[in-house]
Design an enzyme around this catalytic site. Structure first.
Site, PDB file in Angstrom:
ATOM      1  N   HIS A 166      -7.467 -10.934  -1.154  1.00 22.14           N
ATOM      2  CA  HIS A 166      -8.510 -10.015  -1.663  1.00 22.14           C
ATOM      3  C   HIS A 166      -8.703 -10.185  -3.179  1.00 22.14           C
ATOM      4  CE1 HIS A 166      -8.869  -7.430   2.018  1.00 22.14           C
ATOM      5  NE2 HIS A 166      -7.658  -7.902   2.222  1.00 22.14           N
TER       6      HIS A 166
ATOM      7  N   ASN B  51     -10.495  -1.984   5.648  1.00 17.27           N
ATOM      8  CA  ASN B  51     -11.412  -3.119   5.746  1.00 17.27           C
ATOM      9  C   ASN B  51     -12.744  -2.645   6.305  1.00 17.27           C
ATOM     10  OD1 ASN B  51      -9.780  -5.209   4.782  1.00 17.27           O
ATOM     11  ND2 ASN B  51      -8.934  -5.686   6.798  1.00 17.27           N
TER      12      ASN B  51
HETATM   13  C1  HEM Z   1      -4.572  -6.596  -0.621  1.00 18.66           C
HETATM   14  C2  HEM Z   1      -0.493  -7.430   1.824  1.00 18.66           C
HETATM   15  C3  HEM Z   1      -2.685  -6.160   5.941  1.00 18.66           C
HETATM   16  C4  HEM Z   1      -6.418  -4.541   3.356  1.00 18.66           C
HETATM   17  C5  HEM Z   1      -3.299  -6.985  -0.286  1.00 18.66           C
HETATM   18  C6  HEM Z   1      -2.329  -7.487  -1.225  1.00 18.66           C
HETATM   19  C7  HEM Z   1      -1.196  -7.707  -0.545  1.00 18.66           C
HETATM   20  C8  HEM Z   1      -1.435  -7.360   0.826  1.00 18.66           C
HETATM   21  C9  HEM Z   1       0.128  -8.208  -1.102  1.00 18.66           C
HETATM   22  C10 HEM Z   1      -2.582  -7.732  -2.712  1.00 18.66           C
HETATM   23  C11 HEM Z   1      -2.338  -6.450  -3.477  1.00 18.66           C
HETATM   24  C12 HEM Z   1      -2.555  -6.616  -4.959  1.00 18.66           C
HETATM   25  O1  HEM Z   1      -2.067  -7.605  -5.522  1.00 18.66           O
HETATM   26  O2  HEM Z   1      -3.188  -5.713  -5.562  1.00 18.66           O
HETATM   27  C13 HEM Z   1      -0.722  -7.139   3.148  1.00 18.66           C
HETATM   28  C14 HEM Z   1       0.260  -7.221   4.199  1.00 18.66           C
HETATM   29  C15 HEM Z   1      -0.365  -6.884   5.366  1.00 18.66           C
HETATM   30  C16 HEM Z   1      -1.742  -6.570   5.029  1.00 18.66           C
HETATM   31  C17 HEM Z   1       1.718  -7.621   3.998  1.00 18.66           C
HETATM   32  C18 HEM Z   1       0.167  -6.795   6.758  1.00 18.66           C
HETATM   33  C19 HEM Z   1       1.448  -6.632   7.053  1.00 18.66           C
HETATM   34  C20 HEM Z   1      -3.869  -5.569   5.605  1.00 18.66           C
HETATM   35  C21 HEM Z   1      -4.711  -4.823   6.494  1.00 18.66           C
HETATM   36  C22 HEM Z   1      -5.755  -4.353   5.759  1.00 18.66           C
HETATM   37  C23 HEM Z   1      -5.578  -4.813   4.400  1.00 18.66           C
HETATM   38  C24 HEM Z   1      -4.411  -4.595   7.963  1.00 18.66           C
HETATM   39  C25 HEM Z   1      -6.906  -3.486   6.176  1.00 18.66           C
HETATM   40  C26 HEM Z   1      -6.852  -2.656   7.187  1.00 18.66           C
HETATM   41  C27 HEM Z   1      -6.230  -4.967   2.069  1.00 18.66           C
HETATM   42  C28 HEM Z   1      -7.172  -4.706   1.006  1.00 18.66           C
HETATM   43  C29 HEM Z   1      -6.641  -5.301  -0.135  1.00 18.66           C
HETATM   44  C30 HEM Z   1      -5.398  -5.915   0.244  1.00 18.66           C
HETATM   45  C31 HEM Z   1      -8.473  -3.939   1.111  1.00 18.66           C
HETATM   46  C32 HEM Z   1      -7.271  -5.323  -1.517  1.00 18.66           C
HETATM   47  C33 HEM Z   1      -6.870  -4.072  -2.269  1.00 18.66           C
HETATM   48  C34 HEM Z   1      -7.645  -3.987  -3.559  1.00 18.66           C
HETATM   49  O3  HEM Z   1      -8.874  -3.782  -3.491  1.00 18.66           O
HETATM   50  O4  HEM Z   1      -7.031  -4.150  -4.618  1.00 18.66           O
HETATM   51  N1  HEM Z   1      -2.735  -6.936   0.963  1.00 18.66           N
HETATM   52  N2  HEM Z   1      -1.913  -6.740   3.679  1.00 18.66           N
HETATM   53  N3  HEM Z   1      -4.432  -5.543   4.338  1.00 18.66           N
HETATM   54  N4  HEM Z   1      -5.174  -5.690   1.591  1.00 18.66           N
HETATM   55 FE1  HEM Z   1      -3.575  -6.219   2.624  1.00 18.66          FE
END
Ligand code: HEM
Ligand code: NDP
Length: 496
Positions: free
Chosen positions: A53, A126
């Site tokens: 993202h 999402n």
């Molecule tokens: C961003 C991990 C599943 C939505 C991220 C980031 C990590 C991460 C490490 C970066 C955070 C940052 O550096 O600021 C994971 C892991 C998941 C997972 C380990 C599953 C075990 C999901 C799911 C969704 C999701 C299922 C939605 C339902 C997002 C969103 C961001 C993000 C929207 C961006 C946040 C922002 O706008 O700063 N994710 N994620 N992720 N993830 Fe996940």
């Protein structure tokens, strides 16, 4: 009147243009510290981009409660009709780097930070109600297939479809991704979902399982592959430009928040696991309950400060909102704050984008960049228990009601069963019409065009389990598509 320019230590500077040299032609003197500092600061302007993202767009806005849900939750932000809470949004693509084009086919992140009076509640969702996998072990591998191949440094359809074919439960999400909604026109024209099952608990300590749906009030609008291709040729920043234009013209995008609610205990009577992130709760069984309206009306004054520095985490819940046993959600509770400590530093929660509007009082101290007050307000109260009346104290009244878990600890395999194809089938047969199905076939055939025959056949077998027409439609679209030029995206090992 202009301000007097200073060093970062506050001393006035004589120039910001001319190096101090020995003679008119140089060389430069080491004592020109301001030049050194200027260059050193430039070297430190970039911070690591998010591992996923990375490309995002954000706005500030307001959430207003329109309907009473206090029978489900004691969360203060929902305490009365008309109550307003400030919100910071960030929408994003998942796979692309910071410089990626906005109009790429990808899932869109839908993050909201609610600055409530009892701390920040982050909804990190999402634009899809489900996800590709349902065990966190699979998340890093999934993301690897979305990023660049280690040798070619190109995106690899071979890796993507190889992974999905090995994870048939992903077909629900892949169908949405390859459908019309895979390239939204911009964030204002897409829904947002919490996706996981969360929980709410009320003043009486009763728990309900909850799904969050932010349904956009603007019409759903998407780009076709052809439109997106043309658009990306003209601008890579279409989302940011659209948001800028909308806000500048006073056209503020709005969403209506709905929840689906299941009483605690009912989960055992549900036909499948209601904490499985690859599945929705059908609307007919769990109707949408209206809660409030989200209006995003302000472009942050500084993108880096408010959007790049925004640190969203599913671990940020407030009293009255809680987690669920969803295995993916449980892993995310750890993963995000860990990412923020690495990307932004130990005290990321004190940065302007993340600082709660609620009073903050904890016993963490010291650490890199402790740029705000380094005690609890009483310099003697730097440990607990302590004798000081003005020291921070935990409040047992915000304790979540107990959750009964009576089970054996084990690594339970989650086999793929017929249940995993029921919902993608409903989407394919009942939600999409003939034209939408045709476009789905073509989009998917196009996306898997560069894949090896072996991977294609394995993927058709997954589609077959959803519906034979689906497999046939994609196969026919693939076979009638013009042959693609050979790309470096060859599966080196598989080909040997
Ligand atoms: C961003 C991990 C599943 C939505 C991220 C980031 C990590 C991460 C490490 C970066 C955070 C940052 O550096 O600021 C994971 C892991 C998941 C997972 C380990 C599953 C075990 C999901 C799911 C969704 C999701 C299922 C939605 C339902 C997002 C969103 C961001 C993000 C929207 C961006 C946040 C922002 O706008 O700063 N994710 N994620 N992720 N993830 Fe996940
Ligand atoms: P409904 O007919 O009540 O809901 C269908 C949902 O699908 C609507 O929310 C609709 O959004 C959405 N939708 C339409 N086209 C697409 C698309 N291309 N990609 C993603 N979503 C789309 O049916 P059910 O609740 O019984 O669900 C049937 C199927 O719809 C599910 O199996 C699931 O695949 C999908 N779905 C279900 C959701 C849920 O929470 N129940 C949410 C989203 C999708 P809109 O109202 O804007 O047209």
């Amino acid at each position: 009147m202009s301000k007097r320019q200073t060093t970062s230590a506050g001393a006035p500077v004589p120039t910001n243009e001319t190096s101090k040299t020995a003679g008119a032609r140089g060389p430069v003197l080491l004592e020109d510290y301001q030049l050194i500092e200027k260059l050193a600061h430039q070297n430190r302007e970039r911070i690591p981009e998010r591992a996923v993202h990375a490309k995002g767009w954000g706005l500030q806005g307001t959430f207003t409660v329109t309907h009473d849900i206090t029978k489900y939750t004691r969360a203060k932000l929902f305490s009365e009709i008309g109550k307003q809470t400030e919100v910071l949004s960030r929408w994003s693509t998942v796979a692309g780097e910071q410089g990626a084009a906005d109009a790429e086919r990808d899932v869109r992140g839908f993050s909201l930070k609610f600055y409530t009076e009892e701390g920040n509640w982050d909804m990190v969702g999402n634009n899809t109600p489900i996800f590709f996998v349902r065990d966190a072990y699979k998340f890093p591998d999934f993301i690897r297939t979305q990023k660049r191949h280690p040798q070619t440094n190109l995106r690899s359809p071979e890796a993507m479809f190889d992974f999905w074919a090995g994870q048939p439960e992903s077909v629900h999400q892949v169908t949405i991704l390859m459908s019309d909604r895979g390239i939204p026109k911009n964030p204002a024209h897409m829904h947002g979902y919490g996706s996981h099952t969360f929980s709410m608990w009320n003043e009486a300590g009763e728990r309900h399982w909850v799904k969050f749906h932010f349904r956009c009030q603007q019409p759903i609008e998407n780009h076709t592959n052809e439109e997106a291709k043309k658009l990306i040729g003209e601008t890579r920043e279409s989302f940011q430009e659209d948001l800028w234009t909308m806000i500048s013209e006073g056209r503020f995008p709005k969403w209506t928040l709905f929840i689906q609610v299941m009483k605690e205990g009912e989960e055992d009577r549900f036909p499948f696991n209601p904490f499985d992130l690859t599945k929705v709760w059908p609307h007919a069984d769990y109707p949408l309950i209206e809660v409030g309206e989200l209006e995003m009306h302000t472009l942050p004054e500084n993108y880096f400060q408010m959007v790049e520095n925004a640190a969203y985490s599913p671990s940020n819940v407030v009293p009255g909102i809680g987690f669920s046993p969803d295995k993916m959600l449980q892993a995310r509770i750890f993963s995000y704050a860990d990412a923020h400590r690495y990307r932004l530093g130990t005290h990321y929660e004190a940065l302007p984008a993340n600082a709660p509007k609620a009073p903050v009082a904890h016993y963490h101290k010291d650490g890199a960049m402790r740029f705000f007050r380094n005690d609890t307000g009483n310099p003697d109260a730097y440990y607990e228990p302590n004798q000081y009346e003005d020291a921070p104290r935990a409040d047992p009244s915000v304790q979540e009601p107990p959750l009964k878990i009576d089970a054996e600890a084990y690594r339970y395999p989650q086999e793929v069963t017929e249940d995993d194809f029921v919902q993608p089938r409903a989407l394919y047969l009942e939600v999409l019409d003939d034209d939408a199905r045709k476009r789905l076939h073509q989009n998917m055939a196009g996306a898997m065009g560069p894949c090896s025959d072996a991977v294609k056949e394995r993927w058709y077998a997954v589609l077959e389990r959803v519906h034979p027409d689906y497999a046939r439609g994609v196969r026919e679209a693939a076979e009638s598509a013009p042959a693609l030029p050979v790309t470096p995206d060859t599966p080196a090992k598989a080909a040997e």
